[in-house]
Design a protein around this motif. Structure first.
Motif, PDB file in Angstrom:
ATOM      1  N   GLU A  93     -14.872   4.975 -27.836  1.00  0.00           N
ATOM      2  CA  GLU A  93     -15.471   3.734 -28.352  1.00  0.00           C
ATOM      3  C   GLU A  93     -14.477   2.578 -28.246  1.00  0.00           C
ATOM      4  OE1 GLU A  93     -17.717   2.055 -32.371  1.00  0.00           O
ATOM      5  OE2 GLU A  93     -16.930   4.102 -32.281  1.00  0.00           O
ATOM      6  N   GLY A  94     -14.930   1.471 -27.643  1.00  0.00           N
ATOM      7  CA  GLY A  94     -14.089   0.306 -27.468  1.00  0.00           C
ATOM      8  C   GLY A  94     -13.319   0.287 -26.162  1.00  0.00           C
ATOM      9  N   SER A  95     -13.396   1.360 -25.370  1.00  0.00           N
ATOM     10  CA  SER A  95     -12.665   1.407 -24.100  1.00  0.00           C
ATOM     11  C   SER A  95     -13.588   1.017 -22.950  1.00  0.00           C
ATOM     12  CB  SER A  95     -12.117   2.820 -23.861  1.00  0.00           C
ATOM     13  OG  SER A  95     -11.574   2.930 -22.558  1.00  0.00           O
ATOM     14  N   PRO A  96     -13.066   0.256 -21.964  1.00  0.00           N
ATOM     15  CA  PRO A  96     -13.890  -0.091 -20.803  1.00  0.00           C
ATOM     16  C   PRO A  96     -13.998   1.043 -19.777  1.00  0.00           C
ATOM     17  CG  PRO A  96     -11.716  -1.045 -20.561  1.00  0.00           C
ATOM     18  CD  PRO A  96     -11.737  -0.386 -21.910  1.00  0.00           C
ATOM     19  N   TYR A 107     -11.166  20.735 -21.866  1.00  0.00           N
ATOM     20  CA  TYR A 107     -10.766  19.350 -21.618  1.00  0.00           C
ATOM     21  C   TYR A 107     -11.134  18.489 -22.813  1.00  0.00           C
ATOM     22  CZ  TYR A 107     -15.697  18.593 -20.480  1.00  0.00           C
ATOM     23  OH  TYR A 107     -17.061  18.524 -20.539  1.00  0.00           O
ATOM     24  N   ASP A 108     -10.609  17.277 -22.847  1.00  0.00           N
ATOM     25  CA  ASP A 108     -10.941  16.345 -23.924  1.00  0.00           C
ATOM     26  C   ASP A 108     -10.434  14.959 -23.544  1.00  0.00           C
ATOM     27  OD1 ASP A 108     -11.940  15.363 -26.260  1.00  0.00           O
ATOM     28  OD2 ASP A 108     -10.706  16.588 -27.593  1.00  0.00           O
ATOM     29  N   THR A 109     -11.000  13.931 -24.189  1.00  0.00           N
ATOM     30  CA  THR A 109     -10.585  12.545 -23.978  1.00  0.00           C
ATOM     31  C   THR A 109     -10.785  11.784 -25.282  1.00  0.00           C
ATOM     32  OG1 THR A 109     -11.336  12.643 -21.676  1.00  0.00           O
ATOM     33  CG2 THR A 109     -10.900  10.470 -22.581  1.00  0.00           C
ATOM     34  N   VAL A 110      -9.731  11.061 -25.724  1.00  0.00           N
ATOM     35  CA  VAL A 110      -9.834  10.270 -26.949  1.00  0.00           C
ATOM     36  C   VAL A 110      -9.121   8.932 -26.738  1.00  0.00           C
ATOM     37  CG1 VAL A 110      -9.937  12.310 -28.435  1.00  0.00           C
ATOM     38  CG2 VAL A 110      -7.725  11.234 -27.959  1.00  0.00           C
ATOM     39  N   ARG A 111      -9.510   7.963 -27.543  1.00  0.00           N
ATOM     40  CA  ARG A 111      -8.852   6.642 -27.560  1.00  0.00           C
ATOM     41  C   ARG A 111      -8.214   6.454 -28.927  1.00  0.00           C
ATOM     42  NH1 ARG A 111     -10.299   1.267 -29.070  1.00  0.00           N
ATOM     43  NH2 ARG A 111      -9.331  -0.321 -27.720  1.00  0.00           N
ATOM     44  N   THR A 112      -6.929   6.178 -28.948  1.00  0.00           N
ATOM     45  CA  THR A 112      -6.223   5.974 -30.205  1.00  0.00           C
ATOM     46  C   THR A 112      -6.334   4.511 -30.639  1.00  0.00           C
ATOM     47  OG1 THR A 112      -4.198   5.777 -28.875  1.00  0.00           O
ATOM     48  CG2 THR A 112      -4.610   7.885 -29.933  1.00  0.00           C
ATOM     49  N   THR A 157      -4.782   2.998 -26.366  1.00  0.00           N
ATOM     50  CA  THR A 157      -4.405   3.960 -25.328  1.00  0.00           C
ATOM     51  C   THR A 157      -5.475   5.037 -25.209  1.00  0.00           C
ATOM     52  OG1 THR A 157      -2.062   3.603 -25.789  1.00  0.00           O
ATOM     53  CG2 THR A 157      -2.652   5.599 -24.576  1.00  0.00           C
ATOM     54  N   VAL A 158      -5.850   5.358 -23.969  1.00  0.00           N
ATOM     55  CA  VAL A 158      -6.810   6.430 -23.716  1.00  0.00           C
ATOM     56  C   VAL A 158      -6.034   7.670 -23.282  1.00  0.00           C
ATOM     57  CG1 VAL A 158      -8.691   7.235 -22.235  1.00  0.00           C
ATOM     58  CG2 VAL A 158      -8.720   4.900 -23.148  1.00  0.00           C
ATOM     59  N   HIS A 159      -6.222   8.767 -23.991  1.00  0.00           N
ATOM     60  CA  HIS A 159      -5.557  10.032 -23.697  1.00  0.00           C
ATOM     61  C   HIS A 159      -6.585  11.009 -23.135  1.00  0.00           C
ATOM     62  CE1 HIS A 159      -1.998   8.920 -26.228  1.00  0.00           C
ATOM     63  NE2 HIS A 159      -2.933   8.177 -26.826  1.00  0.00           N
ATOM     64  N   ALA A 160      -6.239  11.638 -22.020  1.00  0.00           N
ATOM     65  CA  ALA A 160      -7.121  12.628 -21.406  1.00  0.00           C
ATOM     66  C   ALA A 160      -6.327  13.895 -21.140  1.00  0.00           C
ATOM     67  CB  ALA A 160      -7.724  12.091 -20.108  1.00  0.00           C
ATOM     68  N   MET A 161      -7.008  14.998 -21.202  1.00  0.00           N
ATOM     69  CA  MET A 161      -6.361  16.294 -21.040  1.00  0.00           C
ATOM     70  C   MET A 161      -7.324  17.270 -20.380  1.00  0.00           C
ATOM     71  SD  MET A 161      -6.890  19.417 -22.704  1.00  0.00           S
ATOM     72  CE  MET A 161      -7.274  19.144 -24.413  1.00  0.00           C
ATOM     73  N   VAL A 172      -2.699  12.948 -19.559  1.00  0.00           N
ATOM     74  CA  VAL A 172      -2.407  11.572 -19.145  1.00  0.00           C
ATOM     75  C   VAL A 172      -2.667  10.661 -20.326  1.00  0.00           C
ATOM     76  CG1 VAL A 172      -2.913  11.913 -16.695  1.00  0.00           C
ATOM     77  CG2 VAL A 172      -4.747  11.256 -18.243  1.00  0.00           C
ATOM     78  N   ASP A 173      -1.830   9.664 -20.490  1.00  0.00           N
ATOM     79  CA  ASP A 173      -2.061   8.638 -21.506  1.00  0.00           C
ATOM     80  C   ASP A 173      -2.084   7.286 -20.802  1.00  0.00           C
ATOM     81  OD1 ASP A 173       1.043   7.566 -22.054  1.00  0.00           O
ATOM     82  OD2 ASP A 173       0.915   9.720 -21.627  1.00  0.00           O
ATOM     83  N   ILE A 174      -3.245   6.664 -20.790  1.00  0.00           N
ATOM     84  CA  ILE A 174      -3.475   5.438 -20.030  1.00  0.00           C
ATOM     85  C   ILE A 174      -3.264   4.235 -20.940  1.00  0.00           C
ATOM     86  CG2 ILE A 174      -5.162   4.161 -18.643  1.00  0.00           C
ATOM     87  CD1 ILE A 174      -6.551   6.906 -18.160  1.00  0.00           C
ATOM     88  N   ALA A 175      -2.396   3.325 -20.508  1.00  0.00           N
ATOM     89  CA  ALA A 175      -2.046   2.155 -21.310  1.00  0.00           C
ATOM     90  C   ALA A 175      -3.278   1.311 -21.602  1.00  0.00           C
ATOM     91  CB  ALA A 175      -0.992   1.314 -20.581  1.00  0.00           C
TER      92      ALA A 175
END
Length: 455
Positions: free
Chosen positions: A227-230, A251-256, A260-264, A323-326
């Protein structure tokens, strides 16, 4: 009354070795050299056809077999003319005690008629001991869990008969009121009721397993917290086991909160439900640790501790890619724990693999291991694909001796991007093509995650 003897099928002379062999040619074989032998051959052929039809019918509707457990079979109210629904005789075996019953209880027995007055194992029954008599029934039910059971009790003792049904018998009968017709009908009813109960129980067990699998699958295949990520998210998952919903990939993906978007994506070695459960545990732990602010080497070290405590075998390990995307989406940190490097593609840039020179060991292999975090440039517009090795280990080529490998996967994804595929459509096409190249279903689990950034 004597126990009934099963009716025996008349054995044709050919089966018992008393018939003359039929000549291969149609020449004369009788003393006078006439042409009657061919007629006998035709008759024998018709008999063979009838025998085959009878055998087929016997296979579809096998003859019922009753095991009577009665310590005094000569006094048992069993009549010899027990018939099934097709009018065929019901075979009867007689056991004087539970030891004989266990020996005679083979797979072709369909129903057991048990005298509740039979002494329980280990001691003689005493008058009025209902629990002791039902202990005999419980012993038989444990001995024959797949067989229908009829309880035989004294006339008018309906309470004990009802209790026997509550314990597990299909029905109860009064000793002094039996006749062949009643008993035959009771046997058929008990057998069908047992089949129905067994089918119903298996259906309930199947539904329960499906519900458990669905709950586990929801844990294994999470809803991304973006939520809030483009960024756009797509995922594809396919277990390698036949008829399975789950595998060892996760797998998983979250936005802190900092954007930052973190994917695994990860892979527990093996393909069974235990591996799937461990994958769920690692995924949940990763999400919790990530939302708590851990990243890179500190995060992977903690996950290794979780794996070491939760695995059933010290040889179990898991590969992982994070990966942690700025927040600006132009750069990312990459950590690899024995896992293949992600693939990146963008406008004017053909698909390629991210660097994997600093790939650390898989989780669970080396105590105190370290996993360096690499900084990678993504650009303004890109597609980042994380995958498990099930996507690259499928067979290709003549004889399908070679594997697709990372190079083959890169070429495939590069071509599919050039054809305009993206998102779910791209992942669906990639997994389908890998299966086709493999010549059928893949043996390993496959998980693929795709993140897209479009300004």
């Amino acid at each position: 009354m004597p126990a009934p003897v099963p009716r025996q099928r008349a054995i044709p002379a050919v089966e018992c070795g008393q018939a003359q062999a039929v000549p291969a040619s149609g020449g004369p074989s009788g003393p006078s050299g006439d042409a009657h032998p061919p007629r006998r051959e035709a008759a024998r052929t018709d008999e063979t056809v009838r025998d085959a039809a009878t055998a087929d019918n016997d296979t579809a509707h096998p003859t019922l077999t009753l095991l009577l457990i009665e310590d005094d079979p000569t006094a048992a109210p069993i009549v010899p003319d027990l018939l099934d629904s097709d009018g065929r005789p019901i075979r009867v075996r007689t056991a004087r005690n539970l030891t004989e019953a266990e020996r005679l209880l083979t797979d072709d027995v369909h129903c057991i008629l048990l005298d509740l007055a039979l002494p329980a194992p280990g001691r003689a029954a005493k008058a009025g001991e209902t629990d002791e008599e039902l202990a005999v029934l419980r012993h038989v039910l444990r001995l024959a869990p797949r067989h229908a059971v009829l309880a035989l009790t004294a006339s008018g003792d309906a309470e004990r008969g009802a209790e026997a049904v509550r314990v597990g018998a299909q029905d109860y009968l009064f000793r002094d009121e039996l006749d062949g017709r009643l008993l035959s009908r009771a046997i058929r009813y008990a057998v069908e009721r047992k089949r129905s109960d067994t089918a119903e129980r298996r259906l309930a067990e199947g539904k329960l397993r499906a519900q458990e699998n669905a709950r586990l699958e929801r844990g294994l295949l999470p809803t991304p917290l973006l939520e809030g990520s483009p960024l756009r998210f797509a995922a594809r998952y396919r277990p390698g086991r036949s008829r399975a919903l789950l595998g060892g990939d996760f797998y998983d993906t979250v936005r802190t909160p900092d954007g930052t978007v973190h994917a695994m994506i990860g892979d527990v070695c093996g393909h069974g439900p235990d591996e799937a459960a461990l994958g769920v545990e690692l995924r949940i732990a990763w999400r919790a640790l990530t939302l708590a602010g851990l990243c890179g080497d500190e995060l992977l070290g903690t996950l290794q501790q979780v794996l070491e405590h939760e695995r059933d075998d010290h040889e179990i390990f898991a590969t992982l890619c994070t990966v942690d995307i700025a927040p600006d989406g132009r750069r990312a940190g990459l950590c690899l724990a024995g896992h293949p490097a992600p693939l990146i593609a963008g406008p004017g840039r053909p698909a390629r693999l991210l660097p994997q020179e600093n790939n650390g060991p898989a989780l669970g292999l080396l105590p105190g291991a370290r996993w360096p975090r690499m900084q990678v440039e993504l650009g303004a517009e890109w597609s980042l694909m994380l995958y498990t090795d099930g996507l690259i280990e499928g067979r290709v080529g003549a004889g399908r001796k070679e594997r697709l490998g990372q190079d083959g996967m890169v070429e495939m994804i590069r071509r599919q991007f050039s054809e305009g595929l993206s998102g779910e459509e791209l992942l669906r096409a990639a997994v389908s093509e890998v299966r086709e190249l493999n010549g059928g279903e893949l043996t390993d689990d496959v998980a693929v995650v795709l993140l897209d950034r479009v300004p």
